[in-house]
Design a protein around this motif. Structure first.
Motif, PDB file in Angstrom:
ATOM      1  N   ARG A  80      20.881 -13.721  -4.555  1.00 46.33           N
ATOM      2  CA  ARG A  80      21.247 -14.252  -3.240  1.00 46.33           C
ATOM      3  C   ARG A  80      20.590 -13.458  -2.113  1.00 46.33           C
ATOM      4  O   ARG A  80      20.070 -14.035  -1.160  1.00 46.33           O
ATOM      5  CB  ARG A  80      22.772 -14.246  -3.065  1.00 46.33           C
ATOM      6  CG  ARG A  80      23.454 -15.465  -3.614  1.00 46.33           C
ATOM      7  CD  ARG A  80      24.915 -15.538  -3.187  1.00 46.33           C
ATOM      8  NE  ARG A  80      25.754 -14.519  -3.824  1.00 46.33           N
ATOM      9  CZ  ARG A  80      26.253 -14.622  -5.045  1.00 46.33           C
ATOM     10  NH1 ARG A  80      26.017 -15.682  -5.773  1.00 46.33           N
ATOM     11  NH2 ARG A  80      26.998 -13.673  -5.541  1.00 46.33           N
ATOM     12  N   ARG A  81      20.627 -12.120  -2.224  1.00 41.38           N
ATOM     13  CA  ARG A  81      20.007 -11.272  -1.193  1.00 41.38           C
ATOM     14  C   ARG A  81      18.501 -11.499  -1.114  1.00 41.38           C
ATOM     15  O   ARG A  81      17.930 -11.604  -0.030  1.00 41.38           O
ATOM     16  CB  ARG A  81      20.301  -9.792  -1.462  1.00 41.38           C
ATOM     17  CG  ARG A  81      21.680  -9.335  -1.051  1.00 41.38           C
ATOM     18  CD  ARG A  81      21.803  -7.808  -1.034  1.00 41.38           C
ATOM     19  NE  ARG A  81      21.277  -7.145  -2.209  1.00 41.38           N
ATOM     20  CZ  ARG A  81      21.963  -6.903  -3.318  1.00 41.38           C
ATOM     21  NH1 ARG A  81      23.224  -7.258  -3.406  1.00 41.38           N
ATOM     22  NH2 ARG A  81      21.399  -6.279  -4.340  1.00 41.38           N
ATOM     23  N   ARG A  83      16.791 -14.154  -2.040  1.00 44.90           N
ATOM     24  CA  ARG A  83      16.516 -15.488  -1.491  1.00 44.90           C
ATOM     25  C   ARG A  83      16.695 -15.500   0.023  1.00 44.90           C
ATOM     26  O   ARG A  83      15.925 -16.144   0.726  1.00 44.90           O
ATOM     27  CB  ARG A  83      17.426 -16.519  -2.142  1.00 44.90           C
ATOM     28  CG  ARG A  83      16.986 -16.891  -3.535  1.00 44.90           C
ATOM     29  CD  ARG A  83      17.776 -18.026  -4.103  1.00 44.90           C
ATOM     30  NE  ARG A  83      17.250 -18.379  -5.408  1.00 44.90           N
ATOM     31  CZ  ARG A  83      17.958 -18.893  -6.371  1.00 44.90           C
ATOM     32  NH1 ARG A  83      19.241 -19.148  -6.193  1.00 44.90           N
ATOM     33  NH2 ARG A  83      17.409 -19.171  -7.532  1.00 44.90           N
ATOM     34  N   ALA A  84      17.705 -14.795   0.504  1.00 40.76           N
ATOM     35  CA  ALA A  84      17.930 -14.724   1.950  1.00 40.76           C
ATOM     36  C   ALA A  84      16.750 -14.037   2.639  1.00 40.76           C
ATOM     37  O   ALA A  84      16.321 -14.457   3.719  1.00 40.76           O
ATOM     38  CB  ALA A  84      19.230 -13.988   2.258  1.00 40.76           C
ATOM     39  N   ARG A  85      16.218 -12.979   2.010  1.00 36.99           N
ATOM     40  CA  ARG A  85      15.041 -12.297   2.577  1.00 36.99           C
ATOM     41  C   ARG A  85      13.834 -13.198   2.600  1.00 36.99           C
ATOM     42  O   ARG A  85      13.053 -13.193   3.553  1.00 36.99           O
ATOM     43  CB  ARG A  85      14.742 -11.028   1.785  1.00 36.99           C
ATOM     44  CG  ARG A  85      15.655  -9.870   2.141  1.00 36.99           C
ATOM     45  CD  ARG A  85      15.352  -8.594   1.406  1.00 36.99           C
ATOM     46  NE  ARG A  85      13.937  -8.259   1.345  1.00 36.99           N
ATOM     47  CZ  ARG A  85      13.436  -7.351   0.522  1.00 36.99           C
ATOM     48  NH1 ARG A  85      14.231  -6.698  -0.304  1.00 36.99           N
ATOM     49  NH2 ARG A  85      12.151  -7.087   0.515  1.00 36.99           N
ATOM     50  N   LEU A  86      13.656 -13.974   1.544  1.00 38.29           N
ATOM     51  CA  LEU A  86      12.520 -14.894   1.494  1.00 38.29           C
ATOM     52  C   LEU A  86      12.645 -15.986   2.533  1.00 38.29           C
ATOM     53  O   LEU A  86      11.639 -16.418   3.112  1.00 38.29           O
ATOM     54  CB  LEU A  86      12.407 -15.530   0.112  1.00 38.29           C
ATOM     55  CG  LEU A  86      11.833 -14.656  -0.990  1.00 38.29           C
ATOM     56  CD1 LEU A  86      11.934 -15.369  -2.338  1.00 38.29           C
ATOM     57  CD2 LEU A  86      10.394 -14.287  -0.689  1.00 38.29           C
ATOM     58  N   ASP A  87      13.856 -16.442   2.780  1.00 46.20           N
ATOM     59  CA  ASP A  87      14.080 -17.484   3.772  1.00 46.20           C
ATOM     60  C   ASP A  87      13.884 -16.982   5.201  1.00 46.20           C
ATOM     61  O   ASP A  87      13.601 -17.766   6.096  1.00 46.20           O
ATOM     62  CB  ASP A  87      15.493 -18.071   3.630  1.00 46.20           C
ATOM     63  CG  ASP A  87      15.652 -18.892   2.354  1.00 46.20           C
ATOM     64  OD1 ASP A  87      14.620 -19.272   1.750  1.00 46.20           O
ATOM     65  OD2 ASP A  87      16.806 -19.140   1.962  1.00 46.20           O
ATOM     66  N   ALA A  88      14.047 -15.669   5.399  1.00 50.00           N
ATOM     67  CA  ALA A  88      13.959 -15.104   6.760  1.00 50.00           C
ATOM     68  C   ALA A  88      12.541 -14.964   7.253  1.00 50.00           C
ATOM     69  O   ALA A  88      11.562 -15.101   6.647  1.00 50.00           O
ATOM     70  CB  ALA A  88      14.633 -13.744   6.788  1.00 50.00           C
TER      71      ALA A  88
END
Length: 88
Positions: A80-81, A83-88
């Motif tokens: 989850r972490r 994926r959140a970094r990739l989305d940012a």
């Protein structure tokens, strides 16, 4: 109200996840769930905690032991972490 805000008593959560309250205490001792505490020390579970307990129940049904569940939950959180970094 935030999903992470502890509002549910242990007896209510035990019914919600269809587990004995004693199991919830065991999962807390093993670090699988960390309910909030009132000033008097009473456990207060959040909606996020309830979701996590449902996940624990599902993993138990799949045959994992508590150590395996702890590892799966940690890996899921890491994904989850990331994926959140990739989305940012």
């Amino acid at each position: 109200m935030a999903r992470s805000h502890g509002v549910y008593a242990i007896s209510v959560v035990a019914e919600m996840v269809e587990m004995p309250a004693q199991n919830l205490r065991v999962y807390e001792r093993h670090g699988l769930v960390e309910p909030a505490r009132t000033d008097g020390g009473t456990r207060r579970y959040s909606r996020d905690d309830v979701d996590r307990l449902h996940r624990i129940r599902d993993l138990l049904a799949e045959g994992l032991n508590l150590a395996g569940i702890a590892r799966v939950l940690a890996l899921e959180e890491e994904v989850r972490r990331l994926r959140a970094r990739l989305d940012a």
